[in-house]
Design an enzyme around this catalytic site. Structure first.
Site, PDB file in Angstrom:
ATOM      1  N   TYR A 135      -8.731  10.400   1.502  1.00  0.00           N
ATOM      2  CA  TYR A 135      -9.496  11.474   0.879  1.00  0.00           C
ATOM      3  C   TYR A 135     -10.812  11.652   1.634  1.00  0.00           C
ATOM      4  O   TYR A 135     -11.743  10.856   1.485  1.00  0.00           O
ATOM      5  CB  TYR A 135      -9.729  11.168  -0.599  1.00  0.00           C
ATOM      6  CG  TYR A 135      -8.713  11.836  -1.492  1.00  0.00           C
ATOM      7  CD1 TYR A 135      -7.405  12.032  -1.047  1.00  0.00           C
ATOM      8  CD2 TYR A 135      -9.039  12.293  -2.753  1.00  0.00           C
ATOM      9  CE1 TYR A 135      -6.464  12.652  -1.843  1.00  0.00           C
ATOM     10  CE2 TYR A 135      -8.099  12.902  -3.563  1.00  0.00           C
ATOM     11  CZ  TYR A 135      -6.814  13.085  -3.096  1.00  0.00           C
ATOM     12  OH  TYR A 135      -5.880  13.701  -3.892  1.00  0.00           O
ATOM     13  N   LYS A 188       2.761   2.982   3.231  1.00  0.00           N
ATOM     14  CA  LYS A 188       3.624   3.641   4.222  1.00  0.00           C
ATOM     15  C   LYS A 188       3.525   2.849   5.525  1.00  0.00           C
ATOM     16  O   LYS A 188       3.264   3.386   6.610  1.00  0.00           O
ATOM     17  CB  LYS A 188       3.205   5.106   4.414  1.00  0.00           C
ATOM     18  CG  LYS A 188       4.174   5.940   5.249  1.00  0.00           C
ATOM     19  CD  LYS A 188       5.558   6.039   4.645  1.00  0.00           C
ATOM     20  CE  LYS A 188       6.443   6.930   5.531  1.00  0.00           C
ATOM     21  NZ  LYS A 188       7.867   6.857   5.103  1.00  0.00           N
ATOM     22  N   ASP A 221       7.284   7.379  -0.039  1.00  0.00           N
ATOM     23  CA  ASP A 221       8.369   8.341  -0.231  1.00  0.00           C
ATOM     24  C   ASP A 221       9.483   7.743  -1.079  1.00  0.00           C
ATOM     25  O   ASP A 221      10.014   8.388  -1.992  1.00  0.00           O
ATOM     26  CB  ASP A 221       8.900   8.847   1.109  1.00  0.00           C
ATOM     27  CG  ASP A 221       9.113   7.745   2.130  1.00  0.00           C
ATOM     28  OD1 ASP A 221       8.735   6.589   1.868  1.00  0.00           O
ATOM     29  OD2 ASP A 221       9.645   8.048   3.218  1.00  0.00           O
ATOM     30  N   ASP A 245      -3.112   9.562  -6.293  1.00  0.00           N
ATOM     31  CA  ASP A 245      -3.272  10.869  -6.924  1.00  0.00           C
ATOM     32  C   ASP A 245      -1.907  11.525  -7.110  1.00  0.00           C
ATOM     33  O   ASP A 245      -1.572  12.034  -8.183  1.00  0.00           O
ATOM     34  CB  ASP A 245      -4.184  11.739  -6.057  1.00  0.00           C
ATOM     35  CG  ASP A 245      -4.711  12.946  -6.797  1.00  0.00           C
ATOM     36  OD1 ASP A 245      -4.481  13.057  -8.017  1.00  0.00           O
ATOM     37  OD2 ASP A 245      -5.360  13.791  -6.161  1.00  0.00           O
ATOM     38  N   ASP A 249       0.222  11.963 -10.886  1.00  0.00           N
ATOM     39  CA  ASP A 249       0.638  13.267 -11.393  1.00  0.00           C
ATOM     40  C   ASP A 249       2.145  13.292 -11.639  1.00  0.00           C
ATOM     41  O   ASP A 249       2.617  13.817 -12.661  1.00  0.00           O
ATOM     42  CB  ASP A 249       0.253  14.370 -10.410  1.00  0.00           C
ATOM     43  CG  ASP A 249      -1.203  14.789 -10.540  1.00  0.00           C
ATOM     44  OD1 ASP A 249      -1.938  14.140 -11.303  1.00  0.00           O
ATOM     45  OD2 ASP A 249      -1.606  15.756  -9.875  1.00  0.00           O
TER      46      ASP A 249
END
Length: 356
Positions: A135, A188, A221, A245, A249
């Site tokens: 971010y 990742k 993923d 984030d 969600d």
């Protein structure tokens, strides 16, 4: 309560002026039911209204007052609609997270009984590192982690530091110890070896301090697939800022609606309750918004205060809020996103009346 609390009220934009007062109403009822002293609420300007009245989405009076408070409720902001000179600055929630070093963003996702959850039985918490990662608006001391050396090239930096990873890992492990003792590290590392691989490896190092916690890890993923297929198998997820984030969600929607997705942003000294969803300007002012996420975020703030000050009354008030929300939904009083017909104020009043 064992202490008298002064809590800020920052209503925000869009549906904020509807759901934040709903949270105040329910928290007051819960504190009274728990036998505590009344909370002193301190309204403060923020967002579009603050731009009009103070020339800033976060005026100095707000920041100075927050320093003196025990915590605060922050409503959603609609920074995309601000005038251009304000739109290019850090949005209010991002600025407050950076200003007060609110490094831990704790986001539960728990399905409500009798509601159309996509993953029935889902009950997990995403622990999101809140100060760096990918971010760009909060990953550097000054400026941002994005820049354009030429008109045709844009570059973004991902920042990962050992101190930040260690402290968020410990937060996640401590939470796992209070829950089902299962922690999942999301990364990742097959592609981003030096950054998210660093994150994974440090979490594994911290795991040695918590031998009772079962630890596994997944690529980001693959994690999205696992949540959709068997999300009820997970307990606590810990990950960097952007991955957290996205996952929170997704988890909120799998639990039934983003309208029930709460969060608290915390450091060692400050905490900010903030619903995980946005400002929903399309339904603002129509008494349609689900206030559950904001109410539950306020309960998380009470729990944080209770743990920090060893105040059992604050902790009990938080438990009462959670029970009140679930009892109200089971009774069939629900907002439209959960298949009901109750408005924002009707739902909040039902929860508060049940607590009384």
């Amino acid at each position: 309560m064992a202490d008298n609390y002064r809590l800020g009220v920052l209503a925000g934009d869009g549906i904020g002026p509807e759901i934040v007062p709903a949270a105040v109403q329910v928290l007051d009822a819960a504190v009274a039911a728990a036998g505590g002293a009344a909370i002193e609420w301190v309204p403060l300007p923020v967002g579009a209204e603050a731009i009009e009245t103070h020339g800033s989405a976060l005026p100095p009076i707000t920041l100075e007052t927050l320093e003196q408070l025990d915590g605060w409720l922050l409503g959603p902001h609609d920074s995309a609609s601000y005038p251009e000179e304000h739109r290019v600055q850090l949005n209010p929630s991002g600025f407050l997270r950076k200003q007060f070093d609110l490094f831990a963003n704790i986001r539960p996702a728990k399905a409500f009984e009798g509601t159309p959850a996509l993953v029935p039985g889902l009950d997990l918490v995403v622990v999101r590192e809140n100060t760096e990662g990918f971010y760009a608006d909060r990953s550097t001391y000054r400026g941002t982690g994005e820049y354009m050396p030429t008109a045709d090239v844009a570059i973004a930096m991902g920042i990962f530091t050992r101190p930040a990873i260690e402290r968020i890992a410990r937060q996640a492990f401590e939470l796992a110890m209070r829950r089902r003792k299962h922690l999942t590290v999301v990364h990742k590392a097959n592609v981003l070896r030096l950054t998210t691989g660093f994150f994974r490896d440090i979490c594994r190092e911290i795991a040695v301090e918590y031998p009772d916690v079962r630890v596994d890890d997944f690529h980001i993923d693959a994690m999205t697939v696992h949540l959709v297929r068997h999300g009820a198998d997970f307990d606590v997820l810990v990950t960097e800022n952007m991955f957290g984030d996205i996952l929170s969600d997704l988890a909120g929607e799998l639990a039934g609606s983003l309208g029930i997705a709460p969060s608290v942003n915390a450091s060692a000294d400050h905490a900010m309750a903030q619903a995980a969803h946005g400002s929903a300007p399309d339904i603002a002012g129509r008494n349609l918004a689900n206030p559950t996420a904001m109410i539950a975020s306020g309960a998380m703030l009470l729990d944080w205060l209770g743990n920090r000050r060893d105040d059992p009354v604050a902790r009990q008030a938080a438990v009462l809020v959670e029970q009140g929300l679930r009892t109200t939904v089971v009774r069939g009083i629900r907002t439209a996103d959960l298949g009901g017909t109750a408005g924002t104020s009707e739902f909040a009043s039902a929860v508060a009346d049940g607590l009384r």
